[in-house]
Scaffold this motif. Structure first.
Motif, mmCIF file in Angstrom:
data_model
loop_
_atom_site.group_PDB
_atom_site.id
_atom_site.type_symbol
_atom_site.label_atom_id
_atom_site.label_comp_id
_atom_site.label_asym_id
_atom_site.label_seq_id
_atom_site.Cartn_x
_atom_site.Cartn_y
_atom_site.Cartn_z
ATOM 1 N N ARG A 89 40.968 72.185 -18.094
ATOM 2 C CA ARG A 89 41.228 72.994 -16.894
ATOM 3 C C ARG A 89 42.691 73.419 -16.812
ATOM 4 N NH1 ARG A 89 37.524 69.215 -12.911
ATOM 5 N NH2 ARG A 89 35.528 69.836 -13.823
ATOM 6 N N ASP A 90 43.079 74.258 -17.762
ATOM 7 C CA ASP A 90 44.450 74.767 -17.802
ATOM 8 C C ASP A 90 44.473 76.294 -17.749
ATOM 9 O OD1 ASP A 90 43.369 75.325 -20.246
ATOM 10 O OD2 ASP A 90 44.810 74.166 -21.417
ATOM 11 N N PHE A 91 43.376 76.900 -17.285
ATOM 12 C CA PHE A 91 43.213 78.348 -17.108
ATOM 13 C C PHE A 91 42.991 79.108 -18.417
ATOM 14 C CE2 PHE A 91 46.000 77.022 -13.536
ATOM 15 C CZ PHE A 91 45.108 77.243 -12.503
ATOM 16 N N LYS A 92 43.133 78.461 -19.571
ATOM 17 C CA LYS A 92 42.946 79.167 -20.837
ATOM 18 C C LYS A 92 41.495 79.603 -21.018
ATOM 19 C CE LYS A 92 46.766 77.141 -23.509
ATOM 20 N NZ LYS A 92 47.127 76.399 -24.733
ATOM 21 N N VAL A 93 40.564 78.736 -20.637
ATOM 22 C CA VAL A 93 39.144 79.074 -20.766
ATOM 23 C C VAL A 93 38.811 80.254 -19.866
ATOM 24 C CG1 VAL A 93 36.787 78.287 -20.323
ATOM 25 C CG2 VAL A 93 38.410 76.759 -21.450
ATOM 26 N N GLY A 94 39.288 80.214 -18.616
ATOM 27 C CA GLY A 94 39.018 81.301 -17.680
ATOM 28 C C GLY A 94 39.599 82.623 -18.136
ATOM 29 N N ARG A 95 40.823 82.582 -18.637
ATOM 30 C CA ARG A 95 41.459 83.823 -19.105
ATOM 31 C C ARG A 95 40.724 84.379 -20.326
ATOM 32 N NH1 ARG A 95 46.486 81.009 -17.587
ATOM 33 N NH2 ARG A 95 47.299 82.043 -15.728
ATOM 34 N N PHE A 96 40.282 83.486 -21.207
ATOM 35 C CA PHE A 96 39.506 83.952 -22.359
ATOM 36 C C PHE A 96 38.195 84.569 -21.903
ATOM 37 C CE2 PHE A 96 35.872 82.996 -25.095
ATOM 38 C CZ PHE A 96 36.189 83.776 -26.201
ATOM 39 N N LEU A 97 37.501 83.890 -21.003
ATOM 40 C CA LEU A 97 36.186 84.327 -20.560
ATOM 41 C C LEU A 97 36.230 85.692 -19.894
ATOM 42 C CD1 LEU A 97 33.198 83.810 -20.060
ATOM 43 C CD2 LEU A 97 33.815 82.447 -18.072
ATOM 44 N N PHE A 98 37.210 85.898 -19.002
ATOM 45 C CA PHE A 98 37.232 87.124 -18.213
ATOM 46 C C PHE A 98 38.155 88.205 -18.769
ATOM 47 C CE2 PHE A 98 36.193 83.804 -14.947
ATOM 48 C CZ PHE A 98 34.846 84.127 -14.855
ATOM 49 N N ASP A 99 38.889 87.895 -19.836
ATOM 50 C CA ASP A 99 39.746 88.901 -20.469
ATOM 51 C C ASP A 99 39.253 89.209 -21.885
ATOM 52 O OD1 ASP A 99 41.368 89.157 -18.227
ATOM 53 O OD2 ASP A 99 42.706 87.551 -18.849
ATOM 54 N N GLU A 100 39.420 88.250 -22.788
ATOM 55 C CA GLU A 100 38.987 88.466 -24.171
ATOM 56 C C GLU A 100 37.469 88.526 -24.298
ATOM 57 O OE1 GLU A 100 41.016 85.989 -27.080
ATOM 58 O OE2 GLU A 100 42.532 85.506 -25.572
ATOM 59 N N PHE A 109 55.924 71.565 -25.799
ATOM 60 C CA PHE A 109 56.246 72.664 -26.713
ATOM 61 C C PHE A 109 55.119 72.870 -27.717
ATOM 62 C CE2 PHE A 109 58.209 74.266 -30.641
ATOM 63 C CZ PHE A 109 58.797 75.429 -30.156
ATOM 64 N N LYS A 110 54.579 71.770 -28.257
ATOM 65 C CA LYS A 110 53.484 71.860 -29.218
ATOM 66 C C LYS A 110 52.219 72.421 -28.571
ATOM 67 C CE LYS A 110 52.445 68.962 -32.321
ATOM 68 N NZ LYS A 110 52.010 67.755 -33.063
ATOM 69 N N ILE A 111 51.944 71.987 -27.324
ATOM 70 C CA ILE A 111 50.741 72.452 -26.627
ATOM 71 C C ILE A 111 50.803 73.951 -26.399
ATOM 72 C CG2 ILE A 111 49.526 72.389 -24.410
ATOM 73 C CD1 ILE A 111 50.203 69.374 -24.296
ATOM 74 N N TYR A 112 51.959 74.438 -25.921
ATOM 75 C CA TYR A 112 52.071 75.863 -25.612
ATOM 76 C C TYR A 112 52.150 76.728 -26.866
ATOM 77 C CZ TYR A 112 52.620 74.936 -20.632
ATOM 78 O OH TYR A 112 52.391 74.567 -19.326
ATOM 79 N N ARG A 113 52.577 76.145 -27.985
ATOM 80 C CA ARG A 113 52.655 76.896 -29.234
ATOM 81 C C ARG A 113 51.362 76.834 -30.035
ATOM 82 N NH1 ARG A 113 57.590 78.025 -31.657
ATOM 83 N NH2 ARG A 113 56.243 78.922 -33.273
ATOM 84 N N ARG A 114 50.468 75.918 -29.643
ATOM 85 C CA ARG A 114 49.248 75.711 -30.411
ATOM 86 C C ARG A 114 48.324 76.925 -30.299
ATOM 87 N NH1 ARG A 114 46.598 70.472 -28.602
ATOM 88 N NH2 ARG A 114 45.962 71.739 -26.833
ATOM 89 N N GLN A 115 47.821 77.375 -31.428
ATOM 90 C CA GLN A 115 46.883 78.486 -31.481
ATOM 91 C C GLN A 115 45.458 77.931 -31.513
ATOM 92 O OE1 GLN A 115 47.734 81.773 -31.299
ATOM 93 N NE2 GLN A 115 49.843 81.072 -31.011
ATOM 94 N N GLU A 116 44.735 78.108 -30.410
ATOM 95 C CA GLU A 116 43.374 77.595 -30.312
ATOM 96 C C GLU A 116 42.368 78.733 -30.515
ATOM 97 O OE1 GLU A 116 43.377 73.995 -27.212
ATOM 98 O OE2 GLU A 116 44.188 75.852 -26.381
ATOM 99 N N LYS A 117 41.215 78.376 -31.042
ATOM 100 C CA LYS A 117 40.159 79.366 -31.278
ATOM 101 C C LYS A 117 39.080 79.216 -30.211
ATOM 102 C CE LYS A 117 36.786 81.017 -34.656
ATOM 103 N NZ LYS A 117 37.098 82.425 -34.349
ATOM 104 N N PHE A 118 38.793 80.323 -29.523
ATOM 105 C CA PHE A 118 37.752 80.352 -28.509
ATOM 106 C C PHE A 118 36.578 81.189 -29.005
ATOM 107 C CE2 PHE A 118 41.561 79.339 -26.197
ATOM 108 C CZ PHE A 118 41.153 78.480 -25.193
ATOM 109 N N ASP A 119 35.399 80.805 -28.562
ATOM 110 C CA ASP A 119 34.206 81.567 -28.936
ATOM 111 C C ASP A 119 33.140 81.378 -27.865
ATOM 112 O OD1 ASP A 119 32.618 83.232 -30.368
ATOM 113 O OD2 ASP A 119 32.436 81.942 -32.129
ATOM 114 N N LEU A 120 32.155 82.288 -27.838
ATOM 115 C CA LEU A 120 31.039 82.229 -26.903
ATOM 116 C C LEU A 120 29.749 82.006 -27.665
ATOM 117 C CD1 LEU A 120 31.976 85.287 -24.641
ATOM 118 C CD2 LEU A 120 32.341 82.885 -24.120
ATOM 119 N N LEU A 121 28.902 81.164 -27.130
ATOM 120 C CA LEU A 121 27.641 80.852 -27.792
ATOM 121 C C LEU A 121 26.532 80.774 -26.747
ATOM 122 C CD1 LEU A 121 26.259 80.036 -30.489
ATOM 123 C CD2 LEU A 121 26.730 77.659 -29.870
ATOM 124 N N GLU A 122 25.543 81.677 -26.873
ATOM 125 C CA GLU A 122 24.418 81.663 -25.938
ATOM 126 C C GLU A 122 23.481 80.495 -26.250
ATOM 127 O OE1 GLU A 122 22.856 85.576 -24.318
ATOM 128 O OE2 GLU A 122 23.540 86.178 -26.334
#
Length: 231
Positions: free
Chosen positions: A173-184, A89-102
């Motif tokens: 590897r829980d698909f969050k990185v992929g969804r961020f990369l190709f969506d957000e 429950f905590k994992i799915y409710r957790r708000q994580e911050k993603f960012d891109l850095l060249e």
């Protein structure tokens, strides 16, 4: 009447014996399943996978304990199951911050990152070699300021990005990185002139499953079957 009563008694006894036998078999199956789930959960490195697999193991042990009448087993695993559910429950409710850095090839962090995960990278991208070309895009995906993914692709004049490396750290590897990369991350990719993400080869079955989940489609490019996603 006595004969009928005796026959009824025999049938009920046989049914009872069959029920006891089936219960015993079910208890053994649940016990083995619980063992397998718990053993596998200790093997995985992803937090979400660990919690889910461990939860199934605990649930199987709860049912096993109920069937054999072992209350300590039921109590112990019911508590562990509740703990797993709480953390899920905590994992799915957790708000994580993603960012891109060249980054550039000569950055100090990247060589160390590639060296640390070299074996795992080779399992997914065995042909990868670090280069420094003008037509390449290189960046890392940060997840709560931690490097979670490294992405390198060659971009042509038509906006096709041919992936050389898209490696995610095992624990992320829980698909969050992929969804961020190709969506957000679409705006960032568009700003680099990228219209399509293309995999000319996929060497790892798990990575192929990831691409299917993220929305890549099979497309023939220059007579080669590639995985393609339109950005």
């Amino acid at each position: 009447m006595r004969k009928i009563g005796f026959m009824l008694y025999v049938q009920l006894r046989n049914l009872r014996l069959k029920f006891i036998y089936m219960t015993d078999v079910l208890a053994q199956v649940l016990g083995y399943l619980a063992f397998i789930f718990l053993a596998v959960s200790l093997w995985v490195t992803n937090d979400i996978k660990f919690r889910w697999i461990n939860s199934w193991g605990c649930l199987a042990f709860v049912l096993y304990g109920l069937l054999i009448g072992a209350f300590p087993i039921v109590l112990t695993n019911a508590v562990l199951l509740a703990i797993n559910i709480y953390f899920l429950f905590k994992i799915y409710r957790r708000q994580e911050k993603f960012d891109l850095l060249e980054f550039k090839k000569d950055g100090t962090l990247i060589p160390k990152f590639l060296s640390f995960y070299e074996k795992d990278i080779k399992a997914y991208f065995p042909e990868f070699e670090m280069e420094d070309k003008d037509d390449e895009i290189k960046f890392v995906v940060l997840r709560d300021i931690v490097v979670a993914n490294i992405f390198i692709a060659t971009v042509d004049e038509r906006g096709n990005a041919y992936v050389k490396l898209n490696f995610t750290v095992p624990k992320y590897r829980d698909f969050k990185v992929g969804r961020f990369l190709f969506d957000e991350g679409k705006e960032f990719l568009h700003s680099k002139g990228i219209k399509k993400i293309i995999y000319q080869k996929v060497h790892n079955l798990n990575h192929q499953k990831f691409l299917n989940v993220i929305g890549f489609k099979t497309e023939s490019i220059e007579n080669k079957d590639c995985f393609v996603k339109i950005i």
